[in-house]
Every structure is written in C-alpha cells, then in structure tokens.
Design a protein around this motif. Structure first.
Motif, mmCIF file in Angstrom:
data_model
loop_
_atom_site.group_PDB
_atom_site.id
_atom_site.type_symbol
_atom_site.label_atom_id
_atom_site.label_comp_id
_atom_site.label_asym_id
_atom_site.label_seq_id
_atom_site.Cartn_x
_atom_site.Cartn_y
_atom_site.Cartn_z
ATOM 1 N N ALA A 13 4.281 23.480 -7.668
ATOM 2 C CA ALA A 13 4.775 22.113 -7.813
ATOM 3 C C ALA A 13 4.425 21.358 -6.538
ATOM 4 N N VAL A 14 3.507 20.432 -6.628
ATOM 5 C CA VAL A 14 2.990 19.728 -5.455
ATOM 6 C C VAL A 14 3.603 18.331 -5.351
ATOM 7 N N ALA A 15 4.096 18.023 -4.166
ATOM 8 C CA ALA A 15 4.585 16.672 -3.882
ATOM 9 C C ALA A 15 3.430 15.899 -3.251
ATOM 10 N N TRP A 16 2.858 14.978 -4.020
ATOM 11 C CA TRP A 16 1.710 14.228 -3.523
ATOM 12 C C TRP A 16 2.119 13.035 -2.679
ATOM 13 N N VAL A 62 5.005 14.064 5.378
ATOM 14 C CA VAL A 62 3.895 15.029 5.417
ATOM 15 C C VAL A 62 3.532 15.347 3.973
ATOM 16 N N PHE A 63 2.454 14.778 3.491
ATOM 17 C CA PHE A 63 2.009 14.959 2.104
ATOM 18 C C PHE A 63 0.487 15.072 2.063
ATOM 19 N N PRO A 64 -0.053 15.711 1.023
ATOM 20 C CA PRO A 64 0.613 16.443 -0.060
ATOM 21 C C PRO A 64 1.234 17.748 0.460
ATOM 22 N N ARG A 65 2.289 18.167 -0.194
ATOM 23 C CA ARG A 65 3.078 19.271 0.349
ATOM 24 C C ARG A 65 3.703 20.083 -0.778
ATOM 25 N N LYS A 130 -3.773 26.115 10.382
ATOM 26 C CA LYS A 130 -4.389 25.765 9.112
ATOM 27 C C LYS A 130 -3.438 26.074 7.969
ATOM 28 N N SER A 131 -3.654 25.388 6.834
ATOM 29 C CA SER A 131 -2.848 25.656 5.654
ATOM 30 C C SER A 131 -3.455 26.802 4.853
ATOM 31 N N ARG A 132 -2.608 27.547 4.166
ATOM 32 C CA ARG A 132 -3.086 28.608 3.269
ATOM 33 C C ARG A 132 -3.196 28.094 1.834
ATOM 34 N N PHE A 133 -2.763 26.852 1.596
ATOM 35 C CA PHE A 133 -2.851 26.247 0.274
ATOM 36 C C PHE A 133 -3.987 25.234 0.222
ATOM 37 N N SER A 134 -4.634 25.165 -0.912
ATOM 38 C CA SER A 134 -5.660 24.129 -1.081
ATOM 39 C C SER A 134 -5.895 23.872 -2.565
ATOM 40 N N PRO A 139 -6.726 20.646 1.777
ATOM 41 C CA PRO A 139 -5.500 21.348 2.194
ATOM 42 C C PRO A 139 -4.233 20.729 1.595
ATOM 43 N N ILE A 140 -3.318 21.592 1.206
ATOM 44 C CA ILE A 140 -1.980 21.186 0.774
ATOM 45 C C ILE A 140 -1.016 21.762 1.815
ATOM 46 N N PHE A 141 -0.150 20.928 2.360
ATOM 47 C CA PHE A 141 0.654 21.344 3.504
ATOM 48 C C PHE A 141 1.859 22.206 3.122
ATOM 49 N N HIS A 142 2.276 23.017 4.097
ATOM 50 C CA HIS A 142 3.441 23.884 3.958
ATOM 51 C C HIS A 142 4.713 23.105 4.298
ATOM 52 N N PHE A 143 5.865 23.735 3.995
ATOM 53 C CA PHE A 143 7.169 23.145 4.310
ATOM 54 C C PHE A 143 8.056 24.209 4.947
ATOM 55 N N VAL A 144 8.533 23.933 6.145
ATOM 56 C CA VAL A 144 9.379 24.819 6.971
ATOM 57 C C VAL A 144 8.959 26.282 6.909
ATOM 58 N N GLY A 145 7.654 26.503 6.794
ATOM 59 C CA GLY A 145 7.124 27.866 6.846
ATOM 60 C C GLY A 145 7.366 28.711 5.621
ATOM 61 N N THR A 146 7.835 28.094 4.513
ATOM 62 C CA THR A 146 8.181 28.890 3.332
ATOM 63 C C THR A 146 7.444 28.439 2.073
#
Length: 308
Positions: A13-16, A62-65, A130-134, A139-146
């Motif tokens: 579920a991506v928050a754009w 901070v988006f997309p996240r 770097k982000s592990r999501f894409s 890149p799709i950003f992380h949130f509080v490391g989780t």
C-alpha cells in the motif's frame, strides 16, 4: 526456488501524496544488505501515527512512502553480519531499535539508541542511504525503519524482536507499538508503587496497556478517564477499578479526581495526545510527589514531570 539474494515483487500500500488514498501497487523489494533482514509480513495493524504522517500535518512530507509499523512476520532472508536471526524465525518489527553497542543501549536509563533512534524524516536504510523499495526503478521511501504495509519489507536487525513461533501473529502484532508504548510508559517512566493510585487518560489500546502496567505494579486504585462510556467495562479486565467520564461532571475532571483521592493521584498517564487531557493529567496528581507521564504519539517520545 529460493528468493534469497533475489528481488521480490509483491503488493504494498503506497502513499503517493499527503492525505491521498493509499494505492495497492506491485513493488520490488531488494535483498537485505549488511545488518538487514527481509521479512514476510503476515499481519499488520493501523496506528494513529501512520495516519498522522500520511496526512503530513506539521512535519516534513516524505513521499512516495510505505507506511506501517505495527506488524508480525517471518524472516525470509538475512544480510551480511546478521547472526541473531535466521529464515523462518517469527519477528516483530520495532521502530525504536537497539544497536546494543552505544551508550544509550548499554544504559538502563534510556532506549534512545544513537544509531537506530526514531527518525521520521529518514526514508532510506542506514547502511547505504538507499531505499529497498522501488517501482519501475523509482525509489519508494521507508517509514521509521519498518514499512509494514507491504507483503515484504527490509528492516535493520536491531529493529526486530524475535518471538515464540507459537504466539499468534494476528494478536501480538500490536506489541510492536501500542501495547509496548502504554505498558512501558507506566512501568518504566511512571513507576507507580504498590498500593498507589493511578489515573489513566484515554482507554484505547495504549491506555489499556498503561492500565495493565499499573495493575502489574500493584496499584490499588486505577482510575480510567474517557469520554466513551462503552470502554469502561472492557477496561476492568486490564485492572481499572473506577471510571470517570468528564461529560458527567460540571467541574474539570482534574478537580473530580483530586476530590476522589484526597488531593490527587500518585501517578497519571495521558494516552490521548489531546492538549486538554494533558493539562488534566498534570493537574490531577498530588502536589509534592505526584508524577504525570504524557505519551505523545505523533513524535513517539515519552515525557514525564514531577509536580511539586
């Protein structure tokens, strides 16, 4: 075929944009790097903090996240240097991690790890920034490391707690945040003494956990304060002995509590984040030794003040 060292494609579920509906997208989740773990999320819950940062009110957007931080899952693969976990382990992600090496981690006075303390503006992994999501290379950003609103996520090993595989993940996932926040606020900050009196403001998940902490501590009077009378009966199961609904009184609730307890409670724990409740929590404790603890969700910090 093993997915180790391979990119995994899954749903998330991506928050754009701030305040816009989350979109279920296919994302690529890269393998874990040094001191990282990739986990399969089986259950995740929604915390008000996720909503707050989705709305992006009062903080840097901070988006997309990919949001989410209360969850339970199973380790899929581990990166270089990870020795405490292995594929198949059941884990809970935690946004307040521990490196186990810094002064904070070695101290009994703090859990604000120098390396893994909460940083809501960081949307990347610590190892390489770097982000592990894409999605299609973006890149799709992380949130509080989780980032648990994804079927797979990558987390620093210090932000994972290994649990008994027999524990039901659909229930213990709330231990990642709500339960540990309320319970910890009472046990580790308020520290009520046996036989003491405690007022709990707000009887949601965090407040119920705070009440449980007061019960475990041996408090003799646990006064639950909430505007929703339907919560009172359930709260009894978590140790609440008396209930006060501010709507039932013409005077401020802090005055009601002070009269009930001959000058104020020994401890109060505020679990709503509402400014009026915060004021009441401060003013309902006994002068000279009362302690009020405010659990401020939006920035995930605990504040305590001794009232003289």
């Amino acid at each position: 075929m093993s997915s180790t060292n391979q990119v995994i494609r899954c749903k998330a579920a991506v928050a754009w944009e701030a305040g816009k509906p989350l979109v279920i997208e296919e994302v690529e989740v890269a393998p874990p790097e040094k001191m990282e773990v990739r986990i399969k999320i089986l259950f995740t819950s929604l915390c008000h903090t996720d909503v707050y940062f989705w709305e992006a009110k009062g903080q840097n957007p901070v988006f997309p996240r990919i949001l989410g931080h209360e969850a339970g899952g199973v380790v899929e693969s581990v990166g270089e240097g990870v020795t405490d976990l292995q594929p198949g382990d059941h884990v809970l992600p935690v946004f307040t991690g521990e490196c186990k090496e810094c002064a904070h981690c070695k101290s009994e006075e703090s859990n604000m790890c120098d390396l893994l303390r909460i940083n809501t503006d960081r949307g990347v992994m610590i190892h390489d920034q770097k982000s592990r999501f894409s999605i299609n290379g973006k890149p799709i950003f992380h949130f509080v490391g989780t980032s648990t609103f994804s079927e797979y996520t990558v987390v620093h090993v210090g932000c994972l707690a290994k649990i008994n595989p027999l524990a039901p993940l659909d229930k213990v996932c709330v231990l990642s945040c709500g339960i540990s926040t309320g319970l910890g606020a009472t046990l580790n900050v308020a520290k009520p003494k046996k036989g003491s009196s405690v007022a709990i403001f707000g009887l949601g998940a965090v407040g119920l956990a705070a009440a449980e902490g007061a019960r475990i501590s041996g408090a003799s009077r646990i006064i639950g304060v909430d505007l929703n009378a339907n919560r009172f009966e359930l709260a009894k199961k978590f140790g609440v002995t008396e209930f006060v609904n501010p709507k039932d009184h013409t005077k401020p609730v802090q005055e009601v509590i002070a009269e009930m307890t001959n000058g104020g409670v020994d401890r109060s724990v505020e679990c709503t984040g509402h400014i009026d409740a915060m004021i009441s929590a401060f003013e309902c404790v006994h002068d000279g030794w009362g302690v009020a603890v405010l659990v401020v969700f939006h920035i995930k910090m605990l504040f305590s003040r001794q009232v003289h």
